[in-house]
Design a protein around this motif. Structure first.
Motif, PDB file in Angstrom:
ATOM      1  N   UNK A 191     -16.263  12.417 -93.514  1.00 15.52           N
ATOM      2  CA  UNK A 191     -14.646  12.212 -93.975  1.00 15.52           C
ATOM      3  C   UNK A 191     -14.263  11.044 -93.106  1.00 15.52           C
ATOM      4  N   UNK A 192     -13.506  10.018 -93.866  1.00 13.37           N
ATOM      5  CA  UNK A 192     -12.964   9.103 -93.057  1.00 13.37           C
ATOM      6  C   UNK A 192     -11.536   9.382 -93.094  1.00 13.37           C
ATOM      7  N   UNK A 193     -11.306   9.673 -91.736  1.00 14.26           N
ATOM      8  CA  UNK A 193      -9.782   9.999 -91.373  1.00 14.26           C
ATOM      9  C   UNK A 193      -8.486   9.009 -91.613  1.00 14.26           C
ATOM     10  N   UNK A 194      -7.556   9.383 -92.045  1.00 15.58           N
ATOM     11  CA  UNK A 194      -6.497   8.166 -92.243  1.00 15.58           C
ATOM     12  C   UNK A 194      -5.581   8.062 -91.135  1.00 15.58           C
ATOM     13  N   UNK A 195      -5.085   6.825 -91.385  1.00 15.77           N
ATOM     14  CA  UNK A 195      -3.907   6.399 -90.064  1.00 15.77           C
ATOM     15  C   UNK A 195      -4.632   5.992 -88.944  1.00 15.77           C
ATOM     16  N   UNK A 196      -5.094   4.753 -89.079  1.00 16.14           N
ATOM     17  CA  UNK A 196      -5.644   4.100 -87.894  1.00 16.14           C
ATOM     18  C   UNK A 196      -4.574   3.900 -86.666  1.00 16.14           C
ATOM     19  N   UNK A 197      -4.656   3.961 -85.587  1.00 12.49           N
ATOM     20  CA  UNK A 197      -3.669   3.919 -84.602  1.00 12.49           C
ATOM     21  C   UNK A 197      -3.870   2.764 -83.361  1.00 12.49           C
ATOM     22  N   UNK A 198      -3.062   2.089 -83.251  1.00 12.69           N
ATOM     23  CA  UNK A 198      -2.905   1.092 -82.066  1.00 12.69           C
ATOM     24  C   UNK A 198      -1.894   1.746 -80.942  1.00 12.69           C
ATOM     25  N   UNK A 199      -2.794   1.666 -79.733  1.00  9.42           N
ATOM     26  CA  UNK A 199      -1.949   2.347 -78.530  1.00  9.42           C
ATOM     27  C   UNK A 199      -1.532   1.100 -77.750  1.00  9.42           C
ATOM     28  N   UNK A 200      -0.560   1.489 -76.862  1.00  7.47           N
ATOM     29  CA  UNK A 200      -0.276   0.529 -75.844  1.00  7.47           C
ATOM     30  C   UNK A 200       0.238   0.994 -74.633  1.00  7.47           C
ATOM     31  N   UNK A 201       1.200   0.353 -73.831  1.00 10.98           N
ATOM     32  CA  UNK A 201       1.489   0.731 -72.637  1.00 10.98           C
ATOM     33  C   UNK A 201       2.542   1.675 -72.855  1.00 10.98           C
TER      34      UNK A 201
END
Lengths: 341, 341, 341
Positions: free
Chosen positions: B19-29
């Motif tokens: 299963x490819x999970x949706x909504x990639x997420x970029x994290x920051x400070x």
């Protein structure tokens, strides 16, 4: 003479005045993270740099409503500190994305005034423009509010602007470079493209969120919105704090991911009404109705016009037989979003 | 046909599915600051770029549980939206640190299914992998959940994966460059090194934190975990919102600083049980037990295997005479962390 | 032997001791965004990179109280974990701005001890210095606290430091490059410059904020302040959590924007008293009194010395006829800020 700002009254507005709003604001990844903590926001283009780059953008822009709230917050001390009611929005267009590191300033031009027949208040129309540090416009919209009169002087000549009932699809501004031709539906979360939606289709977004005082105050402060009704429990006789209408907008928009995951970017605000006040402890749900579908000039990019309704009640209910909003309805928003064709 | 996601039911899983999970997420400070606002996190390596650099890393990575929560959050719409219970974790390993600016995606492979004898639900095992924008794995773990059946069809052939009771010390992945040979114990907060801990030693972390609704919802949303039980007070008959188990994990881990300040990085999740539900208003405490001590190949870097228990009651209490978890115990977690020798 | 930190007792301090505080901290745009979410902070220089650049700075520094809270938080485990009361501040000076990306460390020198006549506690004075990653001092201040004795040994020789009643205007450190000669009053939000303020002038900042448990805990954790009275509702018999005094400072300072929008940067803390404890549910207001006005060597930059009072009651009320603080007064702070001449 006092040094504090008591806000403007109806007499303080004249058509043609341009107000420079104070306190420019630089946004960063911090505002972005807070937006994701405050709202269940999951649109992939606003969540992932890599996804945004696959759509032709240089990085993931801040959520479109961050632009709206930041610009709106700037206007509060000058426009709505003494407002009795926030009456409506029109002709709102997002003109450029907001990127981490951008600095937002805002001005408003008074485009209409009309005293109420009771002689104690009047309606003021302003066209507000948000700009970035390069001087480029990022957002422009019309808002009108009812404002108290300071005194009992004669009514000014009424000027009521003619406002478009909605932004025409041809006038939508598509962010430079946007390209949905290699759009990844699996990563976006849903398979539905523009042509899968039908005019009049109603979508119940299913999920509900119960609102806490701390959350709406964190949000409202983040946008430097200083209206005391949102923060001071001693302000109203019933001890309740009124929740900023924009908090309801963002919650409803985020909930609409479930069914509209591909309505990625908001590009126009056609109209909106804060139908009933919202208070902490209430559980907010959302539903949408498809109002229009259009093509755009950008590759693979279509536009969907949506009615977004935030409610404490059931999906699909909007107005009673008397034409008034149902008591459960909190928000009735009309907007355009971009979606893969 | 509805456009909203009702989640998968037991019938929707087959061994071998990826299963490819949706909504990639970029994290920051921003995520980093929020983590420090939500939890009393004080491990120096996750607090200071300079301290991390003195330990051979390019900068301070995001807290290891940020990786876990972000990846876990991605899986919720596909794995646990209709879950009756989150049953366990195994074979979890952190494979690379998460840095500000990284974008996380996740996939899960179904590695086991077994219908319950009642015919209305079943257990599903998935092996989930989080990856960064370079395609490198950052985290992999097995989780199993009990999921409702949609219908009353026949039971599928049961496949129960064989899972290691714990990750072997030799299989721990040490972040590239990590070097504790010039470790500054004064800046880290405590003088205790690996050899100061004894097998079976129990540490009462002393401090307590009373949990508020706004806090656990901010946290759970930040990881884009959408399970409605955490947000909707109308979902349960008693009006309570169930606190995301990962919130309890992070609170307990942060409290464990007091006594385990040098257990800097989590590198393996051997197992874990959410022993009892947690609700707002409860005051959470934590205690740890030393389960194992090991060397690693990195200079000055040892590994400590710990049982971390979050409780509403006294330190040291885990199970009753009947072998069941004490009613006060909220979490029983088994993990490896890296510590100066 | 326990591995947890029980905090120092009165016997553990000797004049001349230098304590290295643990857990260095790197700050980013995340801390900045959270500061704006937690407090209604609107001083333009701390809100906008562009505005700060127009004032000669390279970018917008973090709010001056972020430096204070971060340094203060570092000291808590070593100075005030067993404190009965936080008695006062003196000789506080900001020596360099704090920028996103900076890493803060802190040390404290014990400069005074004096046992109380009851023989069960004593007063400890420390001079605390915060430094950035370049080794430059960013903040130095004296604080004194009442600390419990562990045992009943004899009293040490009393050393009571002589402290200046306030920082002399000539000793204020102006951030390198600061220049208010092209200051934009419209963007800053108010037209009042230094010469518009009169000695003894009292300003009622009008607005009120009702405080929630979640907010003060988020804030206090963000500064890694671990004093259990702020987090553990079981710690006091009445079930209340005491709000960190610095939370009240930041709220009052942010509210003072209304009337003091041009008091841009805090450069000295002359003194301060947490007059009464503050609890969630209370509505905080603020008023200021102008104590002094001074020139500085920087172009266009003046200094204003202010008494900032946080109260649950009316503006202007401070002490009763008995000389004691009014029961509504929460904070009485004496500071210098920089303002265009």
């Amino acid at each position: 003479m006092t040094k504090t700002n008591a806000g403007r009254f109806f007499e303080d507005y004249a058509v043609g005045d341009v107000i420079t709003h104070a306190v420019p604001r630089t946004v960063s990844g911090g505002e972005r993270a807070l937006y994701h903590a405050l709202y269940p926001a999951r649109h992939a283009l606003h969540s992932s740099d890599v996804f945004a780059q696959s759509c032709g953008l240089p990085a993931s822009p801040l959520d479109d409503l961050v632009s709206f709230h930041t610009v709106f917050g700037k206007t509060v001390p000058d426009v709505s500190l003494n407002a009795v009611a926030n009456l409506g929005y029109a002709e709102g267009r997002w003109l450029a994305p907001l990127w981490p590191g951008d600095t937002v300033t805002a001005t408003s031009e008074v485009i209409g005034i009309k005293e109420n027949s009771n002689g104690t208040s009047g309606v003021v129309w302003v066209r507000t423009t948000g700009r970035n540090q390069h001087g480029a416009d990022v957002l422009r919209y019309v808002r009108w509010v009812m404002v108290r009169k300071r005194g009992s002087g004669p009514a000014p000549r009424a000027v009521v602007p003619e406002l478009a009932p909605f932004v025409a699809a041809a006038d939508l501004v598509i962010p430079a470079g946007l390209d949905f031709s290699r759009y990844d539906f699996a990563l976006a979360g849903e398979p539905h493209r523009l042509r899968d939606y039908a005019l009049g289709e109603v979508i119940d977004h299913v999920d509900g969120v119960t609102i806490e005082e701390a959350e709406h105050m964190l949000a409202t402060r983040l946008w430097q919105n200083t209206a005391k009704v949102h923060f001071d429990a001693t302000h109203r006789a019933d001890g309740k704090r009124l929740i900023y209408g924009g908090h309801v907008m963002s919650l409803a928009r985020a909930l609409s991911f479930n069914g509209l995951a591909n309505a990625q970017m908001i590009v126009a605000l056609n109209g909106g009404a804060h139908a009933n006040p919202c208070f902490a402890g209430e559980t907010l749900r959302a539903w949408s109705e498809v109002l229009d579908l259009a093509e755009t000039s950008a590759p693979g990019v279509g536009a969907i016009r949506l009615r977004l309704v935030a409610t404490k009640g059931a999906a699909g209910v909007l107005r009673g037989a008397d034409g008034k909003y149902d008591a459960d309805v909190l928000l009735d928003l009309d907007y355009w979003a971009l979606m893969p064709i």
